[in-house]
Design an enzyme around this catalytic site. Structure first.
Site, short mmCIF file in Angstrom:
data_model
loop_
_atom_site.label_atom_id
_atom_site.label_comp_id
_atom_site.label_asym_id
_atom_site.label_seq_id
_atom_site.Cartn_x
_atom_site.Cartn_y
_atom_site.Cartn_z
CG HIS A 52 -32.14 1.34 -3.19
ND1 HIS A 52 -32.67 0.72 -1.92
CD2 HIS A 52 -32.20 2.57 -2.93
CE1 HIS A 52 -32.77 1.93 -0.95
NE2 HIS A 52 -32.72 2.91 -1.58
CD GLU A 54 -30.11 -4.33 -3.20
OE1 GLU A 54 -30.29 -3.13 -3.63
OE2 GLU A 54 -29.66 -4.80 -2.36
CB CYS A 82 -33.97 -1.60 1.57
SG CYS A 82 -34.75 -1.07 0.02
CB CYS A 85 -34.65 -3.90 -2.99
SG CYS A 85 -33.75 -2.21 -3.34
N1 LIG Z 1 -29.40 -3.47 -0.01
C1 LIG Z 1 -29.39 -1.95 -0.32
N2 LIG Z 1 -29.83 -1.52 0.84
C2 LIG Z 1 -29.91 -0.17 0.87
N3 LIG Z 1 -30.08 0.88 1.70
C3 LIG Z 1 -29.97 2.21 1.09
N4 LIG Z 1 -29.63 2.04 -0.37
C4 LIG Z 1 -29.83 0.76 -0.39
C5 LIG Z 1 -29.13 -0.08 -1.64
O1 LIG Z 1 -29.07 0.12 -2.79
N5 LIG Z 1 -29.25 -1.46 -1.35
#
Ligand SMILES: Nc1nc2[nH]cnc2c(=O)[nH]1
Length: 155
Positions: A52, A54, A82, A85
Site C-alpha cells: 500500500h 503508506e 486502511c 497501514c
Molecule cells: N489508503 C490506502 N487505502 C488502500 N486501500 C487499498 N489499497 C490502499 C492504499 O494503498 N492506501
C-alpha cells in the site's frame, strides 16, 4: 498541516495509477519542511498485498533515515489509511497523519475495508478467517529469552 504535501500525495496517486503501478493511492512522509519519502500503491505491479502507498512510504523513509522509528515525521496520504497501514503507522511512531479522501470514498471506488474493521471488533472465535492457537508453551520461552537479552534493540 501543509496542503503542498497533501497535494503531492494526491498527484502521486494519479500519476502511478495511470502508470499501472497499482491502486489509486499515494503518500509522502515529511520531516520539518522536507519530503523524506514518497510511496504509491504497488500491490498489482509487485504482487505484494502489503504494498500500500503508506507502507511503501514508511519503508522508504526508514531506509532514507536508516532508522525504524519515524517519530518527528508526518504522513500525508491521498486517502485515509486502511487498518493494515494504521498498524504500521503506530509501529513506526509517526507523529501525525493527514489524509484527503475518506474510507467511505475508497469503499465507493471498490476498496472496502469496513469488513476488516468489523472483523477486528469481533471476538477471535467469531472472525471470518479462523485463528487457532497451539503450542504456547513452546513459543513462550523465546519471548521470555527476549526480555532477558541484554543487547536487545527495543522498538
Ligand atoms: N489508503 C490506502 N487505502 C488502500 N486501500 C487499498 N489499497 C490502499 C492504499 O494503498 N492506501
Amino acid at each position: 498541516m501543509d496542503m503542498r504535501f497533501l497535494r503531492e500525495a494526491i498527484r502521486l496517486s494519479r500519476e502511478k495509477m495511470e502508470a499501472d503501478e497499482g491502486g489509486p493511492f499515494g503518500a509522502v512522509i515529511v520531516r520539518g519542511d522536507r519530503i523524506l519519502s514518497r510511496g504509491w500503491n504497488r500491490v498489482t505491479r509487485a504482487n505484494d498485498p502489503t504494498a500500500h502507498a503508506e507502507i511503501c512510504a514508511i519503508r522508504a523513509a526508514c531506509s532514507a533515515l536508516d532508522r525504524f522509528d519515524l517519530s518527528g515525521c508526518t504522513l500525508y496520504a491521498s486517502c485515509e489509511p486502511c487498518p493494515m497501514c494504521l498498524g504500521a503507522i503506530y509501529w513506526a511512531r509517526l507523529d501525525a497523519v493527514v489524509f484527503a479522501a475518506t474510507r467511505r470514498d475508497a469503499a465507493d471506488a471498490g476498496f472496502d475495508d469496513a469488513f476488516v474493521y468489523r472483523d477486528l471488533s469481533q471476538p477471535i472465535e467469531a472472525r471470518a478467517i479462523p485463528f487457532r492457537q497451539a503450542l504456547r508453551e513452546e513459543a513462550l520461552p523465546v519471548l521470555e529469552a527476549w526480555t532477558r537479552k541484554e543487547d536487545r534493540v527495543d522498538y
